[in-house]
Scaffold this motif. Structure first.
Motif, PDB file in Angstrom:
ATOM      1  N   VAL A 209      41.941 -20.119 -43.014  1.00 55.68           N
ATOM      2  CA  VAL A 209      40.608 -20.369 -42.592  1.00 55.68           C
ATOM      3  C   VAL A 209      40.377 -20.068 -41.549  1.00 55.68           C
ATOM      4  O   VAL A 209      40.677 -20.245 -40.434  1.00 55.68           O
ATOM      5  CB  VAL A 209      40.676 -22.089 -42.950  1.00 55.68           C
ATOM      6  N   LEU A 210      39.408 -18.772 -41.206  1.00 58.83           N
ATOM      7  CA  LEU A 210      38.230 -18.710 -40.116  1.00 58.83           C
ATOM      8  C   LEU A 210      37.579 -19.770 -39.726  1.00 58.83           C
ATOM      9  O   LEU A 210      36.659 -19.763 -40.108  1.00 58.83           O
ATOM     10  CB  LEU A 210      38.362 -16.877 -40.069  1.00 58.83           C
ATOM     11  N   VAL A 211      37.904 -20.290 -38.410  1.00 63.09           N
ATOM     12  CA  VAL A 211      36.608 -21.183 -38.055  1.00 63.09           C
ATOM     13  C   VAL A 211      35.947 -20.140 -36.719  1.00 63.09           C
ATOM     14  O   VAL A 211      36.818 -20.531 -36.018  1.00 63.09           O
ATOM     15  CB  VAL A 211      37.312 -22.670 -37.933  1.00 63.09           C
ATOM     16  N   ASP A 212      34.628 -20.325 -37.021  1.00 63.88           N
ATOM     17  CA  ASP A 212      34.393 -19.386 -35.501  1.00 63.88           C
ATOM     18  C   ASP A 212      33.131 -19.963 -35.283  1.00 63.88           C
ATOM     19  O   ASP A 212      31.788 -20.199 -35.908  1.00 63.88           O
ATOM     20  CB  ASP A 212      33.945 -18.100 -35.864  1.00 63.88           C
ATOM     21  N   ILE A 213      33.808 -21.108 -33.993  1.00 67.63           N
ATOM     22  CA  ILE A 213      32.307 -21.767 -33.123  1.00 67.63           C
ATOM     23  C   ILE A 213      31.597 -21.047 -32.407  1.00 67.63           C
ATOM     24  O   ILE A 213      31.896 -21.079 -31.684  1.00 67.63           O
ATOM     25  CB  ILE A 213      32.871 -22.965 -32.899  1.00 67.63           C
ATOM     26  N   GLY A 214      30.188 -20.222 -32.188  1.00 72.42           N
ATOM     27  CA  GLY A 214      29.923 -19.868 -31.370  1.00 72.42           C
ATOM     28  C   GLY A 214      28.700 -20.912 -30.928  1.00 72.42           C
ATOM     29  O   GLY A 214      28.947 -22.215 -30.985  1.00 72.42           O
ATOM     30  N   GLY A 215      27.797 -20.660 -30.584  1.00 72.39           N
ATOM     31  CA  GLY A 215      26.623 -21.477 -29.657  1.00 72.39           C
ATOM     32  C   GLY A 215      25.685 -22.237 -30.374  1.00 72.39           C
ATOM     33  O   GLY A 215      25.377 -23.214 -30.409  1.00 72.39           O
ATOM     34  N   GLY A 216      25.415 -21.029 -31.175  1.00 73.00           N
ATOM     35  CA  GLY A 216      25.013 -21.615 -32.562  1.00 73.00           C
ATOM     36  C   GLY A 216      24.668 -22.606 -34.039  1.00 73.00           C
ATOM     37  O   GLY A 216      23.893 -22.894 -34.735  1.00 73.00           O
ATOM     38  N   THR A 217      26.326 -21.866 -34.112  1.00 73.49           N
ATOM     39  CA  THR A 217      26.708 -22.043 -35.641  1.00 73.49           C
ATOM     40  C   THR A 217      27.748 -22.066 -35.622  1.00 73.49           C
ATOM     41  O   THR A 217      28.757 -21.921 -34.624  1.00 73.49           O
ATOM     42  CB  THR A 217      26.334 -21.248 -36.625  1.00 73.49           C
ATOM     43  N   THR A 218      28.812 -22.627 -36.791  1.00 68.19           N
ATOM     44  CA  THR A 218      29.700 -21.942 -36.642  1.00 68.19           C
ATOM     45  C   THR A 218      30.513 -21.504 -37.647  1.00 68.19           C
ATOM     46  O   THR A 218      29.461 -22.293 -39.462  1.00 68.19           O
ATOM     47  CB  THR A 218      30.175 -24.005 -36.319  1.00 68.19           C
ATOM     48  N   GLU A 219      30.719 -20.676 -38.134  1.00 66.30           N
ATOM     49  CA  GLU A 219      31.375 -19.633 -39.535  1.00 66.30           C
ATOM     50  C   GLU A 219      32.266 -20.242 -39.794  1.00 66.30           C
ATOM     51  O   GLU A 219      33.358 -19.905 -38.995  1.00 66.30           O
ATOM     52  CB  GLU A 219      30.980 -18.692 -38.843  1.00 66.30           C
ATOM     53  N   ILE A 220      32.616 -20.529 -41.198  1.00 65.18           N
ATOM     54  CA  ILE A 220      33.687 -20.559 -42.148  1.00 65.18           C
ATOM     55  C   ILE A 220      34.022 -19.674 -42.825  1.00 65.18           C
ATOM     56  O   ILE A 220      33.362 -19.111 -43.388  1.00 65.18           O
ATOM     57  CB  ILE A 220      33.817 -21.619 -42.426  1.00 65.18           C
ATOM     58  N   ALA A 221      35.361 -18.878 -42.911  1.00 62.66           N
ATOM     59  CA  ALA A 221      35.924 -17.477 -43.488  1.00 62.66           C
ATOM     60  C   ALA A 221      36.929 -18.656 -44.199  1.00 62.66           C
ATOM     61  O   ALA A 221      38.038 -18.126 -43.242  1.00 62.66           O
ATOM     62  CB  ALA A 221      35.885 -16.786 -42.962  1.00 62.66           C
ATOM     63  N   ILE A 222      36.731 -18.607 -45.778  1.00 60.49           N
ATOM     64  CA  ILE A 222      38.802 -18.049 -45.924  1.00 60.49           C
ATOM     65  C   ILE A 222      38.821 -17.091 -46.929  1.00 60.49           C
ATOM     66  O   ILE A 222      38.289 -16.944 -47.893  1.00 60.49           O
ATOM     67  CB  ILE A 222      38.064 -19.832 -47.331  1.00 60.49           C
TER      68      ILE A 222
END
Length: 412
Positions: A209-222
C-alpha cells in the motif's frame, strides 16, 4: 528558447495544496528518463485537493513552468498533470467480449473492445472516468494473463480498476492549466503517479500500500499481484497539523508551517525537554521560547488521527491481510521525524519511506518524498510516449507490409 522534438521530452506538473512543481524530463529509452528542468512555486489556491482560486493556481503554474523552462532550455507546450481530491472515487469492474477474428487469435482491437466494455458502468452524470486500468485478462476461463494479444481464444474478459472524478473538478483543473498557457497531455491520478516513482515491482507483486500524505490530502493506493486494486483520497493532510501548531502556539500559519518543517516530530518520546525553539506571536513582533517536546505533543494526536483513518480505509478495502509488501510512505508530511515509526505502529505493517530514485539527470533535486508525484508524472508520461511511438512503428510496419503484399499480388 530551443524547442526539442515533441517525443524527446516529457513534462509533469504536480498541483498541490501548498505548492506547484513542474518537472521536465528527457526520454533516454523506453525505461529511462532524466530530469533536465525543475520549477517550484508556492500556491494557496487549493483546499483539500480542489481548486478554489483559479487565478492563484494558474499564476503558480506559470511561475513553476517558467523556472523549469529556464533550467532545461526548452519551451513547454504539453504536460501530464496530476489530479487528486476528495471527489476521486474508484471501483473494480469486468468487461467481456467474443474474439472477433475467424482464427480466434486475439488482437489489439479485441483488447480495446473489452476495455471499452469494462467502462459500461452506472455512474452519476456529474462524474467522468479518469482511468481504466486493466488488472488482468481472462481468456476462455484462464486468468492471470497480462497481455493476451496473439493468444488463441473465443472469449476475452478483463478485470479493470476504474477511477472517476467530479466533472466540475476536472473542468476547473483543465481550465486552470490551460489559462497558464499549457496544454494537458493527460490527467493522471496523483497516487498512481507516486506509485510509479516509489513502489518497487516486487512490492506491487507481493501486495503493498502506498500512503502519500500531502498538504491537503492523504492518498492511498493498494497493489496486489502487480496491479492497482484500490484507491482512496482523504480530505486531510499536513495542513491539519500546521493549523494545530498555529492555534496551539498562537503563531501565524506561515510561521507554523516553517516550524513544522524545521522542528516537527510526531512522537513526543523522541524529543528532549531541553530542546527549544523560538516562536513569534500573532503580531509577528514578540517572540517566546517553546520546548520541542511541547510542539511534538501538538503534532502527535493529529498525526495519529490521520493514520487511524488511513487504517480504516485499508480495512474497508478488504486487502488488509494481503499486504506482505508493507507500506511505502511518501509525500511532504512523510519527512516529519518519527512519521515512519508511527505509521508502522498504527497500521501494524512494515513501513519504509518512499523516495523517488528511479530517475537520472539532476535527480538530486527531486530525491525527496515531497516530489514523488512530480517524478511519477514524468515516468508515467515517458512510458506513455514510448508506447505511442511503439504503436506508430507497428502501424507503419503493418502499412508497409500491406503495400508489399498488394505489390506481390498485383505482380503475380
Amino acid at each position: 528558447m530551443q524547442l526539442l522534438a515533441k517525443r524527446d521530452i516529457v513534462v509533469g506538473i504536480d498541483i498541490g495544496s501548498t505548492k506547484v512543481v513542474a518537472l521536465v524530463g528527457e526520454i533516454k529509452s523506453e525505461e529511462a528518463v532524466s530530469v533536465i528542468g525543475f520549477g517550484e512555486c508556492t500556491s494557496s489556491g487549493l483546499r483539500k485537493g480542489n481548486i478554489v482560486d483559479i487565478d492563484n493556481v494558474a499564476k503558480a503554474i506559470e511561475e513553476a513552468v517558467a523556472k523549469a523552462e529556464q533550467m532545461s532550455g526548452t519551451e513547454i507546450e504539453y504536460a501530464y498533470v496530476g489530479i487528486t481530491g476528495s471527489n476521486i472515487a474508484s471501483l473494480n469492474n469486468k468487461g467481456v467480449v467474443a474474439v472477433a477474428s475467424g482464427d480466434n487469435e486475439i488482437s489489439e482491437r479485441d483488447v480495446d473492445r473489452v476495455i471499452q466494455a469494462s467502462k459500461v458502468i452506472s455512474i452519476p452524470p456529474d462524474r467522468k472516468i479518469i482511468h481504466v486500468l486493466p488488472r488482468e485478462f481472462i481468456v476462455d476461463g484462464y486468468n492471470g494473463i497480462m497481455d493476451p494479444v496473439g493468444m488463441a481464444g473465443s472469449r476475452l474478459e478483463v478485470e479493470a480498476h476504474i477511477v472517476t472524478g467530479a466533472s466540475t473538478t476536472i473542468q476547473n483543473l483543465l481550465k486552470t492549466v490551460e489559462r497558464s498557457g499549457i496544454k494537458v497531455a493527460q490527467l493522471v491520478l496523483s497516487s498512481l503517479a507516486s506509485s510509479q516513482a516509489v513502489l518497487l515491482p516486487a512490492e506491487k507483486e507481493l501486495g503493498a500500500v502506498l500512503v502519500d500524505i500531502g498538504g491537503g490530502t492523504t492518498e492511498i493506493a493498494i497493489y496486489d499481484q502487480g496491479s492497482l486494486c484500490f484507491t482512496s483520497v482523504l480530505p486531510m493532510g499536513g495542513d491539519y497539523i500546521t493549523s494545530d501548531i498555529a492555534v496551539g502556539l498562537r503563531t501565524p500559519i506561515a510561521n507554523a508551517e516553517q516550524i513544522k518543517k524545521e522542528a516537527g516530530c510526531v512522537l513526543s518520546e523522541l524529543v528532549s525537554e531541553a530542546d527549544t525553539i523560538e516562536v513569534c506571536g500573532v503580531s509577528g513582533r514578540d517572540t517566546r521560547v517553546v520546548s520541542k517536546k511541547e510542539l511534538a505533543k501538538i503534532i502527535e494526536p493529529r498525526a495519529q488521527e490521520i493514520l487511524q483513518i488511513v487504517k480504516r480505509e485499508i480495512q474497508r478495502s478488504g486487502y488488509k491481510g494481503l499486504l506482505p509488501g508493507g507500506v511505502v510512505l511518501t509525500g511532504g508530511t512523510a519527512l516529519l521525524d518519527g512519521m515512519v515509526e508511527m505509521t508502522g505502529e498504527v497500521l501494524e505493517l512494515p513501513v519504509r519511506a518512499g523516495v523517488p530514485d528511479q530517475i537520472g539527470g539532476v535527480s538530486d533535486i527531486v530525491k525527496n518524498t515531497a516530489y514523488s508525484t512530480g517524478v511519477g508524472l514524468l515516468l508515467y508520461g515517458s512510458n506513455n510516449e514510448s508506447c505511442q511511438r511503439s504503436d506508430e512503428k507497428d502501424s507503419s510496419f503493418n502499412h508497409m507490409f500491406d503495400k508489399v503484399k498488394h505489390w506481390f499480388r498485383d505482380f503475380f
